[in-house]
Structures are given as structure tokens and as C-alpha cells.
Scaffold this motif. Structure first.
Motif, PDB file in Angstrom:
ATOM      1  N   ALA A  58       0.825  -1.209   0.000  1.00 59.04           N
ATOM      2  CA  ALA A  58       0.000   0.000   0.000  1.00 59.04           C
ATOM      3  C   ALA A  58       0.862   1.264   0.000  1.00 59.04           C
ATOM      4  N   GLY A  59       2.177   1.090   0.147  1.00 56.51           N
ATOM      5  CA  GLY A  59       3.086   2.232   0.159  1.00 56.51           C
ATOM      6  C   GLY A  59       3.184   2.919   1.505  1.00 56.51           C
ATOM      7  N   LEU A  60       2.652   2.281   2.554  1.00 55.42           N
ATOM      8  CA  LEU A  60       2.631   2.900   3.880  1.00 55.42           C
ATOM      9  C   LEU A  60       3.866   2.595   4.718  1.00 55.42           C
ATOM     10  N   VAL A  61       4.626   1.599   4.290  1.00 57.84           N
ATOM     11  CA  VAL A  61       5.818   1.173   5.017  1.00 57.84           C
ATOM     12  C   VAL A  61       6.904   0.855   4.007  1.00 57.84           C
ATOM     13  N   GLU A  62       8.136   1.175   4.379  1.00 62.56           N
ATOM     14  CA  GLU A  62       9.272   0.733   3.574  1.00 62.56           C
ATOM     15  C   GLU A  62      10.245   0.020   4.487  1.00 62.56           C
ATOM     16  N   ARG A  63      10.961  -0.910   3.908  1.00 64.84           N
ATOM     17  CA  ARG A  63      11.921  -1.697   4.681  1.00 64.84           C
ATOM     18  C   ARG A  63      13.320  -1.348   4.213  1.00 64.84           C
TER      19      ARG A  63
END
Length: 114
Positions: A58-63
Motif C-alpha cells: 500500500a506504500g505505507l511502510v518501507e523496509r
């Protein structure tokens, strides 16, 4: 009227789950590993990883990759589109509540007059 917006659909889909919302709340305090994110929940690290994958899609988190650690980081920008979509309905709800307030005032006055 139906408007298709895959990004908006993904954001609302990700936000629909209370565990994912709790993960986002944790990440709003700073980056965290899967292990750190799993601590407050009665679930396994793989289960948390699945939630993180939905949030990533969803583009809400990046790792990131930091040596052996892969911390997750909140990316709140996609929520801006969801907030804008909800704001479109604010005027409707405000108007509806104003109408309800007027009706209740009228009914209360009629009751006094009886």
C-alpha cells in the motif's frame, strides 16, 4: 459514480485491519524490526511480516537493510490521499448533523408548546 483508484484502495485495505493500524502507530514512534513489532501482539513474526507486506504494498511502510536488521519505516504520504478522499465527505456529514440539530431543536420546541 464509481472511481477506481488502486492506490487508494490499497491504503484503505491496509488500514481496515486493526493489527496493521497498530503497527503503523508503533512505526510513528520510529523505525522497528519485525521482532520489535511482534512484541505487543500474540502472533508470530511471520504473521507480522505478512501484515508488513500488505502495508508495504500500500506504500505505507518501507523496509531498509541495516546489516542483519531490516527495520520497517512509516511512509505516511499515501495516507494523504485517503484523508483528502474522506475530506470530500466532511461537508456532507457536517450538513447532515446541522440538519439533525435543527430537527431536534424543532421537536424540543414543539414539545414545550404542547
Amino acid at each position: 459514480m464509481t472511481t477506481q483508484n488502486p492506490t487508494l484502495d490499497a491504503v484503505f485495505g491496509a488500514l481496515a485491519d486493526p493489527t496493521r493500524r497498530a503497527i503503523l502507530a508503533q512505526l510513528s514512534q520510529g523505525d522497528a524490526s519485525v521482532n520489535e513489532l511482534a512484541q505487543p501482539f500474540a502472533m508470530s513474526q511471520p504473521a507480522v511480516s505478512k501484515h508488513l507486506k500488505v502495508l508495504e504494498n500500500a506504500g505505507l511502510v518501507e523496509r531498509a537493510i541495516d546489516k542483519q536488521r531490516r527495520p520497517a519505516r512509516l511512509k505516511a504520504a499515501p495516507m494523504k490521499e485517503a484523508v483528502a478522499w474522506l475530506e470530500d465527505f466532511k461537508q456532507f456529514w457536517t450538513g447532515s448533523f446541522d440538519q439533525l440539530d435543527d430537527l431536534l431543536t424543532t421537536l424540543k420546541q414543539e414539545r414545550k408548546d404542547d
